[in-house]
Design a protein around this motif. Structure first.
Motif, PDB file in Angstrom:
ATOM      1  N   GLY A 464       5.703  -6.292  -2.872  1.00 45.20           N
ATOM      2  CA  GLY A 464       7.050  -6.150  -3.418  1.00 45.20           C
ATOM      3  C   GLY A 464       7.194  -4.954  -4.350  1.00 45.20           C
ATOM      4  N   SER A 465       6.102  -4.255  -4.634  1.00 43.26           N
ATOM      5  CA  SER A 465       6.216  -3.141  -5.572  1.00 43.26           C
ATOM      6  C   SER A 465       6.780  -1.900  -4.874  1.00 43.26           C
ATOM      7  CB  SER A 465       4.862  -2.821  -6.216  1.00 43.26           C
ATOM      8  OG  SER A 465       4.246  -1.739  -5.559  1.00 43.26           O
ATOM      9  N   GLY A 466       7.667  -1.224  -5.585  1.00 39.91           N
ATOM     10  CA  GLY A 466       8.269  -0.007  -5.068  1.00 39.91           C
ATOM     11  C   GLY A 466       7.243   1.102  -4.893  1.00 39.91           C
ATOM     12  N   GLU A 467       6.179   1.006  -5.698  1.00 42.08           N
ATOM     13  CA  GLU A 467       5.121   2.018  -5.628  1.00 42.08           C
ATOM     14  C   GLU A 467       4.406   1.984  -4.269  1.00 42.08           C
ATOM     15  OE1 GLU A 467       1.584   2.514  -8.557  1.00 42.08           O
ATOM     16  OE2 GLU A 467       3.400   2.026  -9.715  1.00 42.08           O
ATOM     17  N   CYS A 468       4.016   0.783  -3.851  1.00 39.38           N
ATOM     18  CA  CYS A 468       3.348   0.646  -2.547  1.00 39.38           C
ATOM     19  C   CYS A 468       4.284   1.115  -1.430  1.00 39.38           C
ATOM     20  CB  CYS A 468       2.954  -0.810  -2.286  1.00 39.38           C
ATOM     21  SG  CYS A 468       1.604  -1.356  -3.333  1.00 39.38           S
ATOM     22  N   GLU A 469       5.545   0.711  -1.552  1.00 37.66           N
ATOM     23  CA  GLU A 469       6.550   1.075  -0.556  1.00 37.66           C
ATOM     24  C   GLU A 469       6.660   2.599  -0.440  1.00 37.66           C
ATOM     25  OE1 GLU A 469      10.435  -0.070  -1.832  1.00 37.66           O
ATOM     26  OE2 GLU A 469      11.176  -0.408   0.199  1.00 37.66           O
ATOM     27  N   ALA A 493      -2.552 -10.730   1.340  1.00 41.77           N
ATOM     28  CA  ALA A 493      -2.797  -9.565   0.505  1.00 41.77           C
ATOM     29  C   ALA A 493      -1.891  -8.432   0.963  1.00 41.77           C
ATOM     30  CB  ALA A 493      -4.252  -9.145   0.617  1.00 41.77           C
ATOM     31  N   CYS A 494      -1.330  -7.706  -0.001  1.00 34.66           N
ATOM     32  CA  CYS A 494      -0.456  -6.569   0.310  1.00 34.66           C
ATOM     33  C   CYS A 494      -1.216  -5.583   1.200  1.00 34.66           C
ATOM     34  CB  CYS A 494      -0.012  -5.883  -0.986  1.00 34.66           C
ATOM     35  SG  CYS A 494       0.888  -4.329  -0.735  1.00 34.66           S
ATOM     36  N   ILE A 495      -0.558  -5.140   2.255  1.00 33.94           N
ATOM     37  CA  ILE A 495      -1.204  -4.258   3.233  1.00 33.94           C
ATOM     38  C   ILE A 495      -1.636  -2.933   2.604  1.00 33.94           C
ATOM     39  CG2 ILE A 495       0.957  -3.229   4.074  1.00 33.94           C
ATOM     40  CD1 ILE A 495      -2.027  -4.151   6.325  1.00 33.94           C
ATOM     41  N   TYR A 496      -0.999  -2.576   1.491  1.00 32.57           N
ATOM     42  CA  TYR A 496      -1.349  -1.289   0.874  1.00 32.57           C
ATOM     43  C   TYR A 496      -2.325  -1.439  -0.288  1.00 32.57           C
ATOM     44  CZ  TYR A 496      -1.028   3.509  -0.674  1.00 32.57           C
ATOM     45  OH  TYR A 496      -1.342   4.788  -1.001  1.00 32.57           O
ATOM     46  N   CYS A 497      -1.978  -2.319  -1.255  1.00 32.94           N
ATOM     47  CA  CYS A 497      -2.797  -2.380  -2.472  1.00 32.94           C
ATOM     48  C   CYS A 497      -3.748  -3.570  -2.511  1.00 32.94           C
ATOM     49  CB  CYS A 497      -1.897  -2.409  -3.712  1.00 32.94           C
ATOM     50  SG  CYS A 497      -0.949  -3.938  -3.857  1.00 32.94           S
ATOM     51  N   GLY A 498      -3.536  -4.525  -1.608  1.00 34.39           N
ATOM     52  CA  GLY A 498      -4.433  -5.676  -1.563  1.00 34.39           C
ATOM     53  C   GLY A 498      -4.133  -6.760  -2.582  1.00 34.39           C
ATOM     54  N   ARG A 499      -3.168  -6.507  -3.468  1.00 38.77           N
ATOM     55  CA  ARG A 499      -2.817  -7.545  -4.447  1.00 38.77           C
ATOM     56  C   ARG A 499      -2.119  -8.704  -3.729  1.00 38.77           C
ATOM     57  NH1 ARG A 499       0.331  -4.083  -8.972  1.00 38.77           N
ATOM     58  NH2 ARG A 499       1.015  -3.058  -7.052  1.00 38.77           N
ATOM     59  N   PRO A 500      -2.073  -9.884  -4.384  1.00 43.32           N
ATOM     60  CA  PRO A 500      -1.451 -11.036  -3.731  1.00 43.32           C
ATOM     61  C   PRO A 500       0.019 -10.778  -3.381  1.00 43.32           C
ATOM     62  CG  PRO A 500      -2.525 -11.675  -5.801  1.00 43.32           C
ATOM     63  CD  PRO A 500      -2.558 -10.192  -5.745  1.00 43.32           C
TER      64      PRO A 500
HETATM   65 ZN   LIG Z   1       1.198  -3.597  -2.869  1.00 46.05          ZN
END
Ligand SMILES: [Zn+2]
Length: 511
Positions: A464-469, A493-500
């Motif tokens: 959900g973070s704009g940064e990963c997007e 896990a987020c496909i980019y950062c791996g966070r939940p």
């Molecule tokens: Zn992320």
């Protein structure tokens, strides 16, 4: 449904004088042009699209860069889109109105994020009647502001709510890269605008209109769509929440095909849209807006079209059935034309939109190609042998070569036509759905993600973070298309950062 539109189209075609040409001849105007081969979709999808739009006579370029001319055949298709939507809007209590093209510039500036979002695209009128205007006017890029202004005047008490309005118009957003239907400076659309007493009602309205777009896209246009929520960065300028329907085009890219915005109280506060509630207290309204544009025609082309040209879903096709007489001499000619003259009213009576192609001096093969380019769903061939046998050859546009053809006895013509069109409608939908499924993956890791978005959708957990997007966009050119409303339970896990991450989003390259 058939009524005036079909009649106008048919008389439109009939009234046109078309130049005679030798069979297979390719010189001359659009009639001949439609018989030229298109580039294949696999070799150059973009060029396939550009040429198809011109050769099927849907639209043309305009003298002003960024503008488009919608030709009668393209407009007839748009009219069918309009009717299918308008019926749904009215069934849910909306009324059509018309607001002005010109808006005081100060209006646009009242809602902060709205002006920030639209300023770079505004066309501004500074002179009128040979004099400089005291206040510049903008040509509407959308009508939230002018309608908000009117709502403020019209709404006094809770008894005035809800206000449910729609308008069919065109809007201008400055744009120089022309891609007919998909990206033009001026485009045609409908914009719905509503005002409500509560946040819940506004949200329900926003979702109801999204549902209507889904229903329209799937049932009328045979286009499977994914309804979802937009990420903050993709939201409409001035909305609390934007929902969209996203469709996959024939090259695996996404096209946002309709949007519905919950505007919260942002415009109500900017324009003082207020009402007295039952207790006599002054409250701000909650407003929504929602739109679907001629971009949708681009979706129809890119979802269903093939290397021979357009394929139109029968429910929206301006011409559903084309009758092609086949003859070699005058005697055969009068025989088949007489048959065609009897079949046409039979089908028109059955409620179908029918065109009889009795152009002389053009070969049947030429006519076949011509109507295939224009995407007419069903062709009925009428030759002397068919007339003698009392049965006629049907050719479905959605099937290749011989598979497309079968013989139908005269007595069964209307029924068989109805069945063929219904089958074509559902097979187009199934085919598009299968294609989307085959190109939608849940990649294991970011490396696979990068491959998937090259030619399809990645359905991935996102924190959900704009940064990963933003990073994903920079690195792959894929954007979050939407966060589908239909979410499986579970976390990942987020496909980019791996966070939940609690939700999956659809990522893809977009038009
Ligand atoms: Zn992320």
């Amino acid at each position: 449904m058939l009524g005036t539109v079909a009649r106008n189209i048919l008389s439109g075609f009939r009234g046109r004088s078309r130049p005679q040409c030798r069979p297979g001849s390719i010189e001359g105007d659009g009639v001949q042009m439609s018989n030229l081969k298109l580039p294949t979709r696999s070799e150059d999808f973009a060029e396939w699209y550009n040429q198809l739009v011109l050769r099927a006579e849907l639209a043309d370029y305009a003298p002003v860069r960024g503008c488009m001319i919608v030709r009668p055949y393209g407009w007839a298709l748009w009219e069918n889109v309009q009717q299918a939507l308008d019926r749904r809007f009215k069934e849910t209590g909306h009324l059509n109105a018309a607001f002005p093209l010109l808006i005081p510039r100060s209006f646009i500036e009242k809602e902060k994020s709205h002006v920030a979002g639209f300023s770079p695209e505004l066309a501004v009128v500074t002179h009128g009647g040979g004099e400089e205007l005291e206040e510049p006017l903008v040509i509407r890029p959308t009508s939230e502001t002018i309608i908000g202004h009117s709502f403020a005047k019209w709404i006094q008490s809770y008894r005035d709510l809800p206000v449910l309005i729609n308008q069919w118009n065109s809007v201008v957003r400055w744009e120089l890269r022309t891609k007919l239907f998909l990206r033009t400076l001026e485009f045609y659309w409908q914009e719905g605008h509503t005002a409500h007493a509560t946040a819940e009602e506004a949200e329900a309205e926003t979702r109801q209109m999204l549902d209507i777009y889904v229903d329209f896209a799937e049932k009328e246009a045979a286009i499977p769509v994914i309804p979802g929520r937009k990420s903050a960065s993709e939201r409409f300028a001035g909305a609390d929440q934007t929902y969209s329907i996203e469709a996959m085009m024939g090259d695996g890219k996404a096209l946002q095909s309709g949007t519905s915005h919950n505007l919260g109280q942002n415009f109500a506060r900017a324009f003082e849209i207020r009402y007295l509630d039952k207790d006599g207290a002054l409250q701000y309204c909650w407003t929504t807006s929602w739109g679907l544009s001629t971009r949708f025609i681009g979706a129809i082309i890119m979802v269903h079209g093939d290397d021979q040209g357009l394929i139109l879903p029968p429910r929206l096709a301006p011409v559903q059935v084309v009758l092609v007489p086949i003859y070699r001499n005058d005697q055969e000619r009068s025989l088949v034309l007489e048959a065609s003259g009897k079949i046409r009213p039979l089908l028109v009576e059955g409620g179908f939109r029918v065109k009889a192609d009795d152009r002389d001096g053009v070969s049947p093969g030429f006519k076949f190609n011509d109507w295939e380019m224009r995407g007419v769903p069903l062709r009925i061939e009428i030759g002397p042998k068919d007339v003698a046998k009392g049965s006629f050859l049907f050719a479905r546009r959605d099937r290749p070569g011989k598979e497309a053809k079968y013989s139908v006895p005269l007595a069964q013509l209307p029924d068989a036509t109805g069945k063929a069109l219904t089958d074509i409608q559902s097979s187009l939908y199934e085919r598009a759905l299968e294609f989307r499924k085959s190109r939608t993956k849940d990649p294991r890791d970011y490396a696979e993600f990068r491959e998937v978005v090259e030619g399809g959708f990645a359905h991935s957990f996102w924190c959900g973070s704009g940064e990963c997007e933003q990073k994903i966009k920079e690195e792959t050119k894929a954007t979050t298309r939407c966060i589908p409303l239909d979410q499986e339970a579970g976390k990942g896990a987020c496909i980019y950062c791996g966070r939940p991450a609690a939700e999956k989003a659809i990522f893809g390259k977009a038009y």
